[in-house]
Design a protein around this motif. Structure first.
Motif, short mmCIF file in Angstrom:
data_model
loop_
_atom_site.label_atom_id
_atom_site.label_comp_id
_atom_site.label_asym_id
_atom_site.label_seq_id
_atom_site.Cartn_x
_atom_site.Cartn_y
_atom_site.Cartn_z
N LEU A 60 68.63 72.55 -64.38
CA LEU A 60 67.49 72.89 -63.53
C LEU A 60 67.89 72.69 -62.08
O LEU A 60 68.36 71.62 -61.69
N ARG A 61 67.71 73.74 -61.27
CA ARG A 61 68.05 73.68 -59.86
C ARG A 61 66.83 74.10 -59.04
O ARG A 61 66.10 74.99 -59.44
N GLY A 62 66.65 73.47 -57.88
CA GLY A 62 65.55 73.94 -57.06
C GLY A 62 65.16 72.99 -55.97
O GLY A 62 65.02 71.78 -56.19
N PRO A 63 64.95 73.53 -54.76
CA PRO A 63 64.50 72.69 -53.64
C PRO A 63 63.11 72.11 -53.86
O PRO A 63 62.73 71.14 -53.22
N ALA A 64 62.34 72.71 -54.76
CA ALA A 64 60.99 72.19 -55.01
C ALA A 64 61.02 70.86 -55.75
O ALA A 64 60.00 70.20 -55.90
N ILE A 65 62.19 70.46 -56.22
CA ILE A 65 62.31 69.18 -56.91
C ILE A 65 63.25 68.29 -56.10
O ILE A 65 64.30 67.85 -56.55
N SER A 66 62.86 68.08 -54.85
CA SER A 66 63.59 67.19 -53.94
C SER A 66 65.04 67.61 -53.74
O SER A 66 65.89 66.80 -53.41
N GLY A 67 65.30 68.90 -53.95
CA GLY A 67 66.64 69.40 -53.74
C GLY A 67 67.63 68.98 -54.80
O GLY A 67 68.82 69.22 -54.67
N ALA A 68 67.14 68.32 -55.85
CA ALA A 68 68.05 67.79 -56.87
C ALA A 68 68.33 68.84 -57.95
O ALA A 68 67.51 69.70 -58.22
N ASP A 69 69.51 68.72 -58.53
CA ASP A 69 69.86 69.51 -59.70
C ASP A 69 69.95 68.56 -60.89
O ASP A 69 70.61 67.53 -60.80
N PHE A 70 69.29 68.92 -61.96
CA PHE A 70 69.32 68.11 -63.17
C PHE A 70 70.06 68.85 -64.27
O PHE A 70 69.94 70.08 -64.40
N ARG A 71 70.82 68.09 -65.05
CA ARG A 71 71.53 68.67 -66.18
C ARG A 71 71.25 67.81 -67.40
O ARG A 71 71.55 66.61 -67.41
N LEU A 72 70.65 68.42 -68.40
CA LEU A 72 70.35 67.74 -69.66
C LEU A 72 71.21 68.39 -70.73
O LEU A 72 71.15 69.61 -70.94
N SER A 73 72.01 67.60 -71.41
CA SER A 73 72.89 68.15 -72.44
C SER A 73 72.93 67.20 -73.62
O SER A 73 72.58 66.02 -73.53
N GLY A 74 73.34 67.74 -74.75
CA GLY A 74 73.44 66.88 -75.92
C GLY A 74 73.36 67.65 -77.21
O GLY A 74 73.59 68.85 -77.27
N GLY A 75 72.99 66.90 -78.25
CA GLY A 75 72.91 67.46 -79.60
C GLY A 75 72.40 66.39 -80.54
O GLY A 75 71.74 65.43 -80.12
N PRO A 76 72.72 66.50 -81.82
CA PRO A 76 72.22 65.52 -82.80
C PRO A 76 72.66 64.08 -82.52
O PRO A 76 71.98 63.14 -82.94
N ASP A 77 73.77 63.91 -81.80
CA ASP A 77 74.28 62.55 -81.55
C ASP A 77 73.66 61.88 -80.32
O ASP A 77 73.98 60.73 -80.04
N GLY A 78 72.80 62.59 -79.60
CA GLY A 78 72.18 61.99 -78.43
C GLY A 78 72.13 62.94 -77.26
O GLY A 78 72.55 64.10 -77.35
N ALA A 79 71.58 62.45 -76.14
CA ALA A 79 71.37 63.29 -74.97
C ALA A 79 71.87 62.58 -73.72
O ALA A 79 71.89 61.34 -73.64
N LEU A 80 72.24 63.38 -72.72
CA LEU A 80 72.71 62.88 -71.44
C LEU A 80 71.94 63.60 -70.34
O LEU A 80 71.87 64.83 -70.33
N LEU A 81 71.34 62.83 -69.43
CA LEU A 81 70.62 63.39 -68.29
C LEU A 81 71.35 63.01 -67.02
O LEU A 81 71.52 61.83 -66.71
N GLU A 82 71.79 64.02 -66.26
CA GLU A 82 72.54 63.81 -65.02
C GLU A 82 71.76 64.39 -63.85
O GLU A 82 70.93 65.27 -64.01
N GLY A 83 72.05 63.85 -62.65
CA GLY A 83 71.40 64.34 -61.44
C GLY A 83 70.43 63.35 -60.85
O GLY A 83 69.82 63.61 -59.81
N LEU A 84 70.26 62.20 -61.48
CA LEU A 84 69.35 61.18 -60.98
C LEU A 84 70.04 60.35 -59.90
O LEU A 84 71.25 60.14 -59.94
N LYS A 85 69.27 59.87 -58.92
CA LYS A 85 69.85 59.04 -57.86
C LYS A 85 70.44 57.76 -58.42
O LYS A 85 71.41 57.22 -57.89
N SER A 86 69.84 57.27 -59.50
CA SER A 86 70.32 56.02 -60.10
C SER A 86 71.54 56.23 -60.99
O SER A 86 72.09 55.27 -61.52
#
Length: 203
Positions: free
Chosen positions: A82-108
């Motif tokens: 997900l990309r967009g200036p409407a979300i504080s200019g941040a880009d988020f990437r959510l990826s994964g599968g049956p073994d779990g998920a990874l969310l990237e793009g957070l300040k933390s």
């Protein structure tokens, strides 16, 4: 009252009524429509390798955001960007599968977890029914439970009720066989998810 003002007083409500969108046609499916929907679902049941691109809007009733997105599905593996200036200019990437998920793009920093929906809820406060949405974006009933479907005058689903969510199909690409949705609005108070799908690519 002057003539011009009187005219506006009478004409404005009529003009606003004329500009208002017509209510969506929704009717319970007959045997033929239900059979056609079942046939669509059978045709797309094995469609698990695709790339979808478009615009996304999410609201929690208090906060929300929007931007462009790409969703790549490769069997049980997925990548949602997900990309967009409407979300504080941040880009988020959510990826994964049956073994779990990874969310990237957070300040933390990136976070991991066994459940993609729980990650979105924890990190962004968004209630997004990702498991069901995978079926809903194709215009299918998810396998998570009973569903009630109503049809439009194009004989395609107009409203799908499942798992407490109302999924509205505003537009379809009927040049494809089977037809695919291009505007999907899902809501479960106070949450709303709006997808405007600009392109589909199947592998």
């Amino acid at each position: 009252m002057k003539k011009g003002l009187r005219f506006l007083t009478v004409a404005l409500p009529l003009l606003l009524a004329a500009c208002a969108p017509a209510p969506a046609v929704r009717m319970k499916g007959d045997a033929g429509q239900l059979a056609a929907q079942q046939s669509r679902e059978q045709s797309l049941a094995q469609a698990d390798h695709w790339v979808m691109q478009g615009r996304l809007g999410v609201s929690s009733g208090k906060d929300g955001g929007s931007g462009s997105f790409s969703w790549t599905q490769n069997g049980d593996q997925y990548e949602f960007v997900l990309r967009g200036p409407a979300i504080s200019g941040a880009d988020f990437r959510l990826s994964g599968g049956p073994d779990g998920a990874l969310l990237e793009g957070l300040k933390s920093g990136p976070i991991r977890g066994p459940d993609a929906e729980a990650l979105m809820r924890k990190a962004l406060g968004w209630e997004v029914p990702l498991r069901d949405l995978r079926a809903w974006v194709l215009g299918l009933r998810a396998d998570s439970g009973p569903a009630d479907v109503s049809f439009g005058d194009n004989k395609l689903p107009s409203l799908l009720l499942q798992d407490g969510w109302a999924v509205e199909y505003r537009e379809w690409d009927t040049s494809r066989q089977p037809a695919l949705p291009t505007k999907v609005y899902a809501s479960k108070s106070p949450y709303k998810v709006k997808l405007s799908i600009e392109s589909w690519q199947f592998q």
